[in-house]
Design a protein around this motif. Structure first.
Motif, PDB file in Angstrom:
ATOM      1  N   ARG A  61       0.857  -1.180   0.000  1.00 52.55           N
ATOM      2  CA  ARG A  61       0.000   0.000   0.000  1.00 52.55           C
ATOM      3  C   ARG A  61       0.892   1.228   0.000  1.00 52.55           C
ATOM      4  O   ARG A  61       1.840   1.327   0.783  1.00 52.55           O
ATOM      5  CB  ARG A  61      -0.898  -0.016   1.239  1.00 52.55           C
ATOM      6  N   ALA A  62       0.612   2.158  -0.883  1.00 54.37           N
ATOM      7  CA  ALA A  62       1.483   3.320  -1.048  1.00 54.37           C
ATOM      8  C   ALA A  62       1.420   4.268   0.145  1.00 54.37           C
ATOM      9  O   ALA A  62       2.441   4.812   0.578  1.00 54.37           O
ATOM     10  CB  ALA A  62       1.112   4.066  -2.331  1.00 54.37           C
ATOM     11  N   GLU A  63       0.220   4.479   0.705  1.00 56.25           N
ATOM     12  CA  GLU A  63       0.065   5.435   1.799  1.00 56.25           C
ATOM     13  C   GLU A  63       0.720   4.904   3.080  1.00 56.25           C
ATOM     14  O   GLU A  63       0.599   3.722   3.406  1.00 56.25           O
ATOM     15  CB  GLU A  63      -1.420   5.708   2.062  1.00 56.25           C
ATOM     16  N   ARG A  64       1.365   5.789   3.831  1.00 58.73           N
ATOM     17  CA  ARG A  64       2.044   5.395   5.064  1.00 58.73           C
ATOM     18  C   ARG A  64       1.124   5.409   6.285  1.00 58.73           C
ATOM     19  O   ARG A  64       1.385   4.718   7.264  1.00 58.73           O
ATOM     20  CB  ARG A  64       3.239   6.317   5.326  1.00 58.73           C
ATOM     21  N   ASN A  74      -0.117   2.244   8.207  1.00 60.81           N
ATOM     22  CA  ASN A  74       0.486   1.180   7.401  1.00 60.81           C
ATOM     23  C   ASN A  74       1.688   0.641   8.175  1.00 60.81           C
ATOM     24  O   ASN A  74       2.775   1.214   8.156  1.00 60.81           O
ATOM     25  CB  ASN A  74       0.908   1.745   6.038  1.00 60.81           C
ATOM     26  N   ALA A 109       4.886  -0.007   6.072  1.00 61.70           N
ATOM     27  CA  ALA A 109       5.633   1.180   5.658  1.00 61.70           C
ATOM     28  C   ALA A 109       6.240   1.914   6.852  1.00 61.70           C
ATOM     29  O   ALA A 109       7.323   2.503   6.739  1.00 61.70           O
ATOM     30  CB  ALA A 109       4.720   2.124   4.871  1.00 61.70           C
ATOM     31  N   GLU A 151      -0.735  -3.710   6.265  1.00 58.66           N
ATOM     32  CA  GLU A 151      -0.525  -2.460   5.524  1.00 58.66           C
ATOM     33  C   GLU A 151      -1.720  -1.508   5.651  1.00 58.66           C
ATOM     34  O   GLU A 151      -1.635  -0.347   5.230  1.00 58.66           O
ATOM     35  CB  GLU A 151      -0.244  -2.770   4.046  1.00 58.66           C
TER      36      GLU A 151
END
Length: 525
Positions: A18-21, A24, A27, A444
């Motif tokens: 998943r790109a968003e932190r 998450n 990340a 995530e």
């Protein structure tokens, strides 16, 4: 690829992309080892949800679907789809004509016995589904049977305090069934999960058999009171309805389940080798889905889970190769029941090592779980060059992710990363090959995207696949979990069985990669 042996596959449960932190855990965690291996090696992403792993379109991934797909090299139909078709069938195939239903009625009705339906009041369809409870309650009520519905609250595959909505829906659905009543409510940790505290199981039994539990005119009020104490659905203690009179001799029990490894502690206490010495003599104990382990012969079942015709373990054994699988007790069913299609005897050349997971009460303080033991055995096997394939599983991100505790889950992810460093160091020293693969999404996304509240549910996220030390001239293509087994067999120069519909993920740069969509959505049984 040169120097492929030993080939080591590390599987990471709950490690989604998943790109968003925000919220998450993957990340937010410090993962220098994973980042280095992915950066210096080859990385791609895999579909781990929906039709690609045998689930309904758009359904989040889960451990059962993931490991069935990994083992089969093809998506294997989830029991939810099979049961839903059975409930919708008519004529001779209607569920009212199922031999087990007819037998249950024939045994219990002449004795005046009631039927106790025990299942998940949840729409998630992972461990169970509330609609199955409602349909079976109506069916048996129509046959003149007294039906008691025991609603097991979810909170893990659904938001943690959404069960009050699901209980209301279930209550409304059974309201038209003249002889069906809600008998009790309790969280899944009281005997329905794969691992349960024995003291909690005893509490559930006292409620179900002896009616030794708080009575409530409206069980939804009991849930609301539990929420006010900051309890989640899975931790709600048992309560019984005003009219409930307990499980008595000549009654029948039907477990309404969708996982073969769940509710063993509760059902074993009613029947089987660990049965209570002074429990009621039941007219029958049944399950919707066939149970695994010792209960397979103790409990009569309605539906057989779909199983792969061949598995990765069998393909390797048939080729004369040795293999080592390492996991811990909390994830043991993923190996035996799902990845190995329920085959519980060791194959030629196969070794399985299982480490003990800390008790559920210690999870938040022991996010490393049994990771050190798994790593030590993996490193020893690499040093000895004793196996052609080593598969090491780390369930940390998934197990801690299901607690909803972001801080503890971040710590669990970081603990796994340290173990990856030890394995990678040995692989680099010995000249083997290391693959790292996520199995399904969870850690995530630790909050619900709509409400922003804590979330324990699994996700539809893709998962990473890393070839840590590739030879030159290779690329990775995107794919699905069904491609893992064909990839391993290809690396070991073993013929890929025709039943495996996945395709190797590693391809030469000058060779056109197969379309990954061709593997998705095709169910292999």
């Amino acid at each position: 690829m040169n120097g492929v042996r030993p080939l080591v596959l590390v599987t990471l449960d709950g490690w989604g992309l998943r790109a968003e932190r925000e919220a998450n855990a993957i990340a937010l965690a410090r993962t220098p080892i994973f980042d280095r291996l992915a950066g210096k090696g080859l990385e791609t992403s895999l579909v781990a949800s929906g039709e690609a792993v045998g689930l309904a379109p758009g359904q989040p991934g889960n451990a059962q679907a993931a490991y069935q797909t990994l083992g089969a090299g093809a998506p294997v139909e989830h029991p939810l789809l099979k049961v839903n078709r059975a409930l919708e069938a008519s004529g001779d195939d209607a569920i009212t004509n199922h031999p087990v239903i007819r037998q249950l009625i024939a045994r219990a009705r002449p004795l005046g016995g009631a039927v106790h339906l025990i299942g998940m009041a949840s729409p998630a369809g992972v461990a169970g589904h509330q609609n199955h409870l409602a349909v079976l309650a109506a069916l048996l009520s129509h046959e003149g049977m007294q039906v008691w519905v025991h609603a097991v609250m979810d909170g893990q595959d659904t938001p943690p305090q959404e069960g009050i909505v699901h209980l209301a829906e279930l209550t409304e659905d059974i309201a038209g069934a003249e002889n069906a009543e809600l008998g009790s409510v309790m969280g899944r940790r009281y005997g329905f999960d794969a691992r349960c505290d024995p003291a909690r199981v005893e509490t559930a039994l006292k409620a179900l058999i002896e009616t030794d539990a708080p009575r409530a005119e409206y069980l939804s009020v009991h849930l609301d009171n539990a929420y006010n104490k900051n309890l989640s659905d899975d931790d709600v203690p048992p309560a019984i309805s005003q009219n409930y009179r307990g499980i008595r001799s000549d009654d029948a029990v039907l477990l309404v389940n969708l996982r073969p490894d769940h509710a063993h502690s509760l059902i074993s206490a009613l029947t089987g080798p660990d049965a209570r010495p002074h429990g009621p003599v039941l007219s029958g104990v049944y399950s919707l889905l066939r149970l695994s382990g010792p209960l397979d012969t103790e409990v009569e079942w309605m539906y057989e889970p779909a199983r792969a015709s061949t598995t990765l373990a069998e393909a390797l054994s048939g080729a004369g190769l040795s293999q080592l699988a390492l996991c811990e007790t909390a994830a043991e069913a993923n190996l035996w029941t799902f990845a190995r299609a329920g085959r519980d005897t060791l194959l030629f050349g196969e070794t399985v090592l299982v480490a003990d997971t800390p008790p559920p009460a210690k999870l938040l303080r022991r996010g490393d779980l049994a990771a050190a033991e798994i790593t030590n055995e993996t490193v020893n096997a690499i040093k000895k060059a004793s196996h052609d394939l080593i598969v090491a599983n780390y369930p940390n991100a998934a197990l801690l992710g299901r607690t909803g505790n972001l801080k503890a889950t971040v710590a669990a992810v970081e603990a796994v990363d340290k173990q990856l460093g030890k394995i990678a160091a040995q692989i680099e020293k010995r000249g083997g090959t290391l693959l790292i693969c996520g199995t399904y999404g969870k850690a995530e996304r630790m909050t619900d995207p709509g409400s922003g509240e804590q979330s324990r549910v699994t996700t539809e996220a893709r998962v990473p696949f890393v070839l840590a030390s590739p030879s030159g001239g290779l690329t990775l293509r995107p794919g699905t979990l069904a491609d893992i087994a064909p990839t391993l067999l290809s690396l070991l120069d073993v013929e890929i069985p025709a039943a495996m519909r996945g395709h190797p993920l590693i391809v030469p740069e000058n060779e056109e990669a197969a379309d990954p969509a061709s593997a998705a959505g095709r169910i292999g049984v």
